[in-house]
Design an enzyme around this catalytic site. Sequence first.
Site: not given
Length: 283
Positions: A25-26, A29, A33, A207, A212
Amino acid sequence: MLRTLWKHVAADLTLAAPLLRLHFHDCFVRGCDASVLLDSTANNTAEKDSPPDLTLGGFNVIDEIKTELEKACPGVVSCADIVALAARDSVSFQYKRLLWKVLLGRRDGTISRASEVIANLPPPYFNFTQLKQSFSSKGLTVHDLVVLSGAHTIGNSHCPSFDNRLYNFTGKGDQDPSLSPPYAAYLKTQCKSLSDDTTQLEMDPGSSLSFDNHYYKLLLQHEGLFESDAALLTHKTSLNEVKKMLISRNFFAEFGQSMRRMGNVQVLTGTEGEIRKKCSVVN
Ligand code: HEM
Ligand SMILES: *[C@@H]1O[C@H](CO)[C@@H](O)[C@H](O)[C@H]1NC(C)=O
Ligand SMILES: *[C@@H]1O[C@H](CO)[C@@H](O)[C@H](O)[C@H]1NC(C)=O
Ligand SMILES: *[C@@H]1O[C@H](CO)[C@@H](O)[C@H](O)[C@H]1NC(C)=O
């Protein structure tokens, strides 16, 4: 920072998923940063207060690591680098070795706008064409799309991210035919109606704490949770990539490489941006 992070993940294994997702998500957009970490202010609604980011987590762990690092060597390690390292380190905990090398030197941005999240982050209902376009706008390929979607091997989702597939796929009260009917029946026992927006369930049932390649097995059984997951089966190129990921060593090798590419998206370097003192506010 590794010791602090592993201490947190050891105490709560569910932390790995939000920390991995935070980096995605960083990066999507405004590039990687740390704009995702900034708090809203009186005259600005920040990314973290936009709907897709309301289900993010792990902020307090990043803040604790930043506080420690600032004590040891002030003004050196950016919040953006901490997010990139935390993504790698959190999924590495299970294996007690670092799964890929993280390139460092990112600087922190000073702008974070909620409105930019919707415009840049692919939603779970995107089809293949839209996903391909979204990734390509960040310099990432269909290969990266398939490999990075493997992140959905850990963590949880809330019902609204996929319940249209169960109850109202085309607006006629129907089910998504590309979703396995027995799996859909199971999902309906968890998400009982379109108004359930609080229930969470594992994306890889049984799981969801293990990082994995099991996601790809589910996917090929038509048990991918989101339309965006199922979309990977709709094109020959991506379907071939999905099949390659069934071999565990392919997945681990490729995941690290694709994460490094994602971690390079529009990064600020040199004298651009700043090294934030506190990750939730600009200096
Ligand atoms: C391909 C496009 C993608 C879409 C459409 C997508 C969408 C979503 C959605 C809707 C959720 C569940 C949110 C909720 O309802 O709580 C989710 C969870 C998650 N996503 Fe993705 N995602 C994508 C790619 C990625 C990538 C590239 C990564 C990381 C490399 C990632 C990592 C995760 C993780 C770990 C979770 C679980 C979070 C938790 O348990 O707190 N996703 N994603
Ligand atoms: C927000 O408001 C504060 C005080 O009212 C002001 O100092 C600041 O420059 C404003 N920031 C932006 C981005 O407009
Ligand atoms: C994908 O979605 C877009 C936008 O809704 C639509 O125009 C396009 O036809 C869709 N592509 C496929 C292959 O379904
Ligand atoms: C299903 O979708 C249609 C079209 O978007 C909408 O009119 C209808 O209200 C939806 N049904 C429910 C139960 O939400």
